[in-house]
Write a protein that holds these residues in place. Structure first.
Motif, PDB file in Angstrom:
ATOM      1  N   ILE A 117       0.822  -1.213   0.000  1.00 22.47           N
ATOM      2  CA  ILE A 117       0.000   0.000   0.000  1.00 22.47           C
ATOM      3  C   ILE A 117       0.859   1.268   0.000  1.00 22.47           C
ATOM      4  O   ILE A 117       0.345   2.366   0.198  1.00 22.47           O
ATOM      5  CB  ILE A 117      -0.972   0.021   1.194  1.00 22.47           C
ATOM      6  N   GLY A 118       2.176   1.104  -0.181  1.00 25.44           N
ATOM      7  CA  GLY A 118       3.043   2.270  -0.309  1.00 25.44           C
ATOM      8  C   GLY A 118       3.726   2.726   0.955  1.00 25.44           C
ATOM      9  O   GLY A 118       4.417   3.754   0.952  1.00 25.44           O
ATOM     10  N   VAL A 119       3.571   2.012   2.059  1.00 21.68           N
ATOM     11  CA  VAL A 119       4.289   2.331   3.297  1.00 21.68           C
ATOM     12  C   VAL A 119       5.673   1.684   3.231  1.00 21.68           C
ATOM     13  O   VAL A 119       5.782   0.500   2.932  1.00 21.68           O
ATOM     14  CB  VAL A 119       3.524   1.816   4.540  1.00 21.68           C
ATOM     15  N   PRO A 120       6.752   2.428   3.493  1.00 20.47           N
ATOM     16  CA  PRO A 120       8.093   1.854   3.377  1.00 20.47           C
ATOM     17  C   PRO A 120       8.320   0.684   4.339  1.00 20.47           C
ATOM     18  O   PRO A 120       8.347   0.856   5.557  1.00 20.47           O
ATOM     19  CB  PRO A 120       9.021   3.026   3.722  1.00 20.47           C
ATOM     20  N   GLY A 121       8.459  -0.506   3.773  1.00 19.98           N
ATOM     21  CA  GLY A 121       8.719  -1.699   4.560  1.00 19.98           C
ATOM     22  C   GLY A 121      10.063  -2.288   4.180  1.00 19.98           C
ATOM     23  O   GLY A 121      10.418  -2.336   2.996  1.00 19.98           O
ATOM     24  N   PHE A 122      10.810  -2.753   5.176  1.00 16.49           N
ATOM     25  CA  PHE A 122      12.167  -3.233   4.937  1.00 16.49           C
ATOM     26  C   PHE A 122      12.351  -4.626   5.512  1.00 16.49           C
ATOM     27  O   PHE A 122      12.191  -4.837   6.717  1.00 16.49           O
ATOM     28  CB  PHE A 122      13.189  -2.280   5.572  1.00 16.49           C
ATOM     29  N   PHE A 123      12.670  -5.564   4.637  1.00 14.47           N
ATOM     30  CA  PHE A 123      13.089  -6.903   5.040  1.00 14.47           C
ATOM     31  C   PHE A 123      14.596  -6.840   5.215  1.00 14.47           C
ATOM     32  O   PHE A 123      15.338  -6.614   4.259  1.00 14.47           O
ATOM     33  CB  PHE A 123      12.710  -7.913   3.955  1.00 14.47           C
ATOM     34  N   THR A 124      15.061  -6.992   6.444  1.00 16.55           N
ATOM     35  CA  THR A 124      16.483  -6.822   6.702  1.00 16.55           C
ATOM     36  C   THR A 124      17.302  -7.815   5.880  1.00 16.55           C
ATOM     37  O   THR A 124      16.949  -8.992   5.772  1.00 16.55           O
ATOM     38  CB  THR A 124      16.781  -6.989   8.198  1.00 16.55           C
ATOM     39  N   LEU A 125      18.380  -7.340   5.284  1.00 15.76           N
ATOM     40  CA  LEU A 125      19.224  -8.171   4.426  1.00 15.76           C
ATOM     41  C   LEU A 125      20.128  -9.031   5.300  1.00 15.76           C
ATOM     42  O   LEU A 125      21.153  -8.569   5.802  1.00 15.76           O
ATOM     43  CB  LEU A 125      20.047  -7.286   3.492  1.00 15.76           C
ATOM     44  N   GLU A 126      19.728 -10.272   5.488  1.00 14.24           N
ATOM     45  CA  GLU A 126      20.476 -11.175   6.369  1.00 14.24           C
ATOM     46  C   GLU A 126      21.810 -11.553   5.720  1.00 14.24           C
ATOM     47  O   GLU A 126      21.864 -12.004   4.578  1.00 14.24           O
ATOM     48  CB  GLU A 126      19.656 -12.424   6.653  1.00 14.24           C
ATOM     49  N   THR A 127      22.885 -11.387   6.475  1.00 18.26           N
ATOM     50  CA  THR A 127      24.236 -11.519   5.941  1.00 18.26           C
ATOM     51  C   THR A 127      25.109 -12.290   6.915  1.00 18.26           C
ATOM     52  O   THR A 127      24.965 -12.146   8.128  1.00 18.26           O
ATOM     53  CB  THR A 127      24.839 -10.114   5.707  1.00 18.26           C
ATOM     54  N   GLY A 128      26.010 -13.110   6.387  1.00 17.12           N
ATOM     55  CA  GLY A 128      26.978 -13.814   7.216  1.00 17.12           C
ATOM     56  C   GLY A 128      28.355 -13.193   7.082  1.00 17.12           C
ATOM     57  O   GLY A 128      28.571 -12.246   6.322  1.00 17.12           O
ATOM     58  N   SER A 129      29.314 -13.710   7.822  1.00 22.58           N
ATOM     59  CA  SER A 129      30.671 -13.180   7.776  1.00 22.58           C
ATOM     60  C   SER A 129      31.673 -14.322   7.939  1.00 22.58           C
ATOM     61  O   SER A 129      31.360 -15.390   8.467  1.00 22.58           O
ATOM     62  CB  SER A 129      30.895 -12.151   8.883  1.00 22.58           C
ATOM     63  N   GLU A 130      32.888 -14.080   7.478  1.00 19.34           N
ATOM     64  CA  GLU A 130      33.942 -15.082   7.628  1.00 19.34           C
ATOM     65  C   GLU A 130      34.280 -15.302   9.095  1.00 19.34           C
ATOM     66  O   GLU A 130      34.567 -16.421   9.523  1.00 19.34           O
ATOM     67  CB  GLU A 130      35.190 -14.631   6.855  1.00 19.34           C
ATOM     68  N   LYS A 131      34.220 -14.240   9.880  1.00 16.60           N
ATOM     69  CA  LYS A 131      34.620 -14.330  11.284  1.00 16.60           C
ATOM     70  C   LYS A 131      33.652 -15.162  12.114  1.00 16.60           C
ATOM     71  O   LYS A 131      34.071 -15.992  12.930  1.00 16.60           O
ATOM     72  CB  LYS A 131      34.745 -12.924  11.878  1.00 16.60           C
ATOM     73  N   TYR A 132      32.360 -14.956  11.912  1.00 15.94           N
ATOM     74  CA  TYR A 132      31.367 -15.601  12.767  1.00 15.94           C
ATOM     75  C   TYR A 132      30.569 -16.705  12.064  1.00 15.94           C
ATOM     76  O   TYR A 132      29.814 -17.424  12.700  1.00 15.94           O
ATOM     77  CB  TYR A 132      30.400 -14.558  13.328  1.00 15.94           C
ATOM     78  N   GLY A 133      30.732 -16.808  10.753  1.00  9.59           N
ATOM     79  CA  GLY A 133      30.037 -17.853  10.016  1.00  9.59           C
ATOM     80  C   GLY A 133      28.757 -17.364   9.367  1.00  9.59           C
ATOM     81  O   GLY A 133      28.335 -16.214   9.535  1.00  9.59           O
ATOM     82  N   THR A 134      28.135 -18.261   8.614  1.00 14.68           N
ATOM     83  CA  THR A 134      26.891 -17.955   7.905  1.00 14.68           C
ATOM     84  C   THR A 134      25.903 -19.089   8.126  1.00 14.68           C
ATOM     85  O   THR A 134      26.219 -20.251   7.900  1.00 14.68           O
ATOM     86  CB  THR A 134      27.136 -17.787   6.399  1.00 14.68           C
ATOM     87  N   GLN A 135      24.719 -18.748   8.584  1.00 11.52           N
ATOM     88  CA  GLN A 135      23.676 -19.752   8.739  1.00 11.52           C
ATOM     89  C   GLN A 135      23.065 -20.058   7.373  1.00 11.52           C
ATOM     90  O   GLN A 135      22.719 -19.145   6.621  1.00 11.52           O
ATOM     91  CB  GLN A 135      22.577 -19.253   9.684  1.00 11.52           C
ATOM     92  N   ASP A 136      22.951 -21.345   7.060  1.00 11.59           N
ATOM     93  CA  ASP A 136      22.267 -21.779   5.839  1.00 11.59           C
ATOM     94  C   ASP A 136      20.771 -21.818   6.142  1.00 11.59           C
ATOM     95  O   ASP A 136      20.258 -22.789   6.684  1.00 11.59           O
ATOM     96  CB  ASP A 136      22.779 -23.155   5.414  1.00 11.59           C
ATOM     97  N   TYR A 137      20.079 -20.754   5.761  1.00  7.24           N
ATOM     98  CA  TYR A 137      18.676 -20.632   6.149  1.00  7.24           C
ATOM     99  C   TYR A 137      17.800 -21.686   5.482  1.00  7.24           C
ATOM    100  O   TYR A 137      16.796 -22.114   6.055  1.00  7.24           O
ATOM    101  CB  TYR A 137      18.171 -19.224   5.819  1.00  7.24           C
ATOM    102  N   ASN A 138      18.173 -22.123   4.286  1.00  4.87           N
ATOM    103  CA  ASN A 138      17.382 -23.173   3.635  1.00  4.87           C
ATOM    104  C   ASN A 138      17.421 -24.484   4.430  1.00  4.87           C
ATOM    105  O   ASN A 138      16.484 -25.281   4.375  1.00  4.87           O
ATOM    106  CB  ASN A 138      17.899 -23.421   2.217  1.00  4.87           C
ATOM    107  N   PHE A 139      18.498 -24.701   5.155  1.00  2.57           N
ATOM    108  CA  PHE A 139      18.629 -25.880   6.004  1.00  2.57           C
ATOM    109  C   PHE A 139      17.701 -25.791   7.215  1.00  2.57           C
ATOM    110  O   PHE A 139      17.251 -26.810   7.755  1.00  2.57           O
ATOM    111  CB  PHE A 139      20.092 -25.987   6.457  1.00  2.57           C
ATOM    112  N   ILE A 140      17.384 -24.566   7.612  1.00  4.96           N
ATOM    113  CA  ILE A 140      16.593 -24.300   8.824  1.00  4.96           C
ATOM    114  C   ILE A 140      15.109 -24.137   8.510  1.00  4.96           C
ATOM    115  O   ILE A 140      14.243 -24.615   9.253  1.00  4.96           O
ATOM    116  CB  ILE A 140      17.097 -23.003   9.505  1.00  4.96           C
ATOM    117  N   HIS A 141      14.816 -23.461   7.426  1.00  2.51           N
ATOM    118  CA  HIS A 141      13.496 -22.907   7.144  1.00  2.51           C
ATOM    119  C   HIS A 141      12.401 -23.979   7.108  1.00  2.51           C
ATOM    120  O   HIS A 141      12.357 -24.805   6.204  1.00  2.51           O
ATOM    121  CB  HIS A 141      13.571 -22.168   5.804  1.00  2.51           C
ATOM    122  N   HIS A 142      11.544 -23.980   8.125  1.00  6.83           N
ATOM    123  CA  HIS A 142      10.389 -24.877   8.240  1.00  6.83           C
ATOM    124  C   HIS A 142      10.796 -26.352   8.403  1.00  6.83           C
ATOM    125  O   HIS A 142       9.960 -27.240   8.203  1.00  6.83           O
ATOM    126  CB  HIS A 142       9.442 -24.741   7.036  1.00  6.83           C
TER     127      HIS A 142
END
Length: 489
Positions: free
Chosen positions: A404-429
């Motif tokens: 409806i035109g209200v600014p909505g933001f889906f946060t850009l989920e990001t991983g890093s070399e230092k702390y790792g990256t979660q494989d969200y497809n492995f988790i999702h549902h």
């Protein structure tokens, strides 16, 4: 002026924005409560299916936390109702007991029949025709039918089926009458994904057939045992049951009231509901987003933030079934939408908030907040990417506002070399949505990002710029039970 008077005047002077941000960062890095809240949420309530007792209890618990931290206007807001509820207990299991023992990783549909205790029976390959059914009909009662296809069903209003299809429909209908324990399906991978539908079901009237889906490796082992020719025995305990409805369902809402423009609002949010497959607890989808929203409220209040605009924290529910909580909120509060500056949604798992995307003119305000976050976490960069169109179809609650035109933001989920990256497809549902895969440092950063960026937008000289206005149409009829909690005037 005495020294005492001077000290008092200094203590009462408004804090600068830099001082508030410094306090937010220090508190988060030395005393973050985000992981503690998530651990408590998941251990106390487990998965939180929309319409479940677990969700109802977690809504009240979240309200208590917001109140304890000092938020105002803390309340539940009904968005609709489901015709029936559904609870899954902690005692579900599935296994092969003969000729060898094997524990299964499995799921069964939400809003489907349980077993009322363990049910043990022979594994029988699904007959392919009447002749095969005739050969095994004496073994069908109490058996678990091992499937390599979905059952065929008649559909009201559909075209007349072919002769071959009708034969399959008749075969499956005959199997239904033989007292089978249920049907067993194999997943296409090692992931078992939970879903289900509440529609056209009530406590008194709902399908009573049972089905389970096991991992691919479990199905491979099961079929290998069946090929050997020895009797194969399966046992499943589906600890799940329907609840009497209708079940009214709510969003959780809390605020830090704006000091100058309280009618203008920044929303920080996640969704509290989750799927409820055996073993999963809704940690990353979306306990993380719910608890980073909660923690951002704590950090802001602990730092003494006095935002110019109201910062509203909302934990949506019904997200997994169709964004019902946020869609209903837009409908119920349509007249307030012009006063909402931004809606932030953290619903991408347990990576860190790596930025946002939106209209080019929004960047300057958001970049100011992001720069402060990156200064606190220099090894976790953030970025702003431009989006050509206002609408998004990511499949989370910001879509309801962008529509409806209200600014909505889906946060850009990001991983890093230092702390790792979660494989969200492995988790999702899947069965892996547990605390094991949550990355603690990212919970800290995400909470800080919510707090600082949300405060920056709330204190900006203007509301966030918007895309050009466009026509839209709301659909109240698409929200189950909305009329019962929000009658049209």
């Amino acid at each position: 002026m005495t020294l005492a008077t001077l000290a008092l005047a200094f203590s009462l002077a408004p804090q600068s924005n830099d001082e508030i941000i410094s306090k937010i960062v220090t508190e988060a890095k030395t005393n973050s409560q985000a992981m503690k809240s998530l651990q408590e949420l998941t251990s106390k309530f487990g998965p939180r299916l929309t319409s479940s007792s677990n969700l109802e209890r977690s809504e009240k618990w979240m309200m208590d936390q917001f109140k304890r931290y000092g938020c105002t206007n803390v309340h539940l807001e009904a968005w609709g109702a489901f015709p029936v509820g559904f609870d899954r207990g902690k005692n579900s299991f599935g296994r092969m007991t003969a000729p060898t023992a094997r524990q299964f990783e499995f799921t069964s549909p939400s809003w489907s029949e349980g077993t009322k205790g363990a049910m043990k029976g022979l594994a029988i390959a699904c007959p392919k025709d009447k002749a095969e059914l005739e050969a095994v009909k004496g073994k069908m009662k109490g058996a678990w039918i091992v499937m390599d296809r979905q059952p065929r069903r008649s559909r009201p209003g559909a075209d007349a089926p072919s002769a071959e299809m009708q034969a399959q429909i008749d075969l499956d209908s005959a199997i239904d009458t033989m007292g089978i324990a249920g049907r067993v399906y194999g997943s296409r991978s090692e992931l078992v994904i939970t879903s289900g539908s509440f529609r056209d079901k009530t406590f008194e009237k709902h399908p009573t057939d049972r089905s389970v889906t096991i991992r691919k490796s479990d199905m491979d082992a099961l079929k290998a045992s069946m090929v050997e020719g020895k009797p194969v025995e399966l046992e499943f305990n589906l600890d799940q049951k329907f609840r009497k409805g209708p079940v009214v369902i709510h969003n959780v809402i809390a605020e830090i009231k704006g000091t100058e423009k309280p009618d203008e609002v920044v929303i920080i949010s996640g969704h509290l509901d989750s799927w409820d497959g055996p073993g999963a607890v809704g940690a990353s989808d979306n306990g993380t987003g719910s608890c980073t929203a909660l923690e951002s409220a704590r950090l802001l209040l602990k730092a003494g933030a006095k935002p110019k605009r109201t910062i509203r924290f909302i934990l949506w529910t019904g997200e997994e079934q169709g964004l019902y909580g946020s869609r209903s909120y837009v409908i119920q509060h349509e007249k307030e939408m012009d006063k909402i500056s931004a809606v932030f949604v953290d619903d991408g798992g347990s990576n860190y908030i790596g930025g946002y995307n939106g209209h080019p003119d929004m960047k300057a305000i958001l970049q100011k907040g992001m720069d402060s976050v990156v200064a606190a976490f220099p090894d976790l960069p953030m970025r702003y990417t431009e989006r050509a169109t206002p609408k998004t179809q990511i499949g989370s609650d910001q879509d309801s506002f962008n529509a409806i035109g209200v600014p909505g933001f889906f946060t850009l989920e990001t991983g890093s070399e230092k702390y790792g990256t979660q494989d969200y497809n492995f988790i999702h549902h899947t069965q892996h949505d547990t605390m094991k895969y949550v990355i603690p440092m990212y919970m800290v950063q995400s909470s800080v990002a919510h707090a600082i960026v949300g405060l920056t937008v709330a204190n900006a000289d203007t509301m966030l710029p918007r895309y050009p206005k466009f026509e839209y149409k709301l659909n109240p009829e698409g929200i189950p039970g909305l009329a019962s909690v929000w009658p049209k005037k």
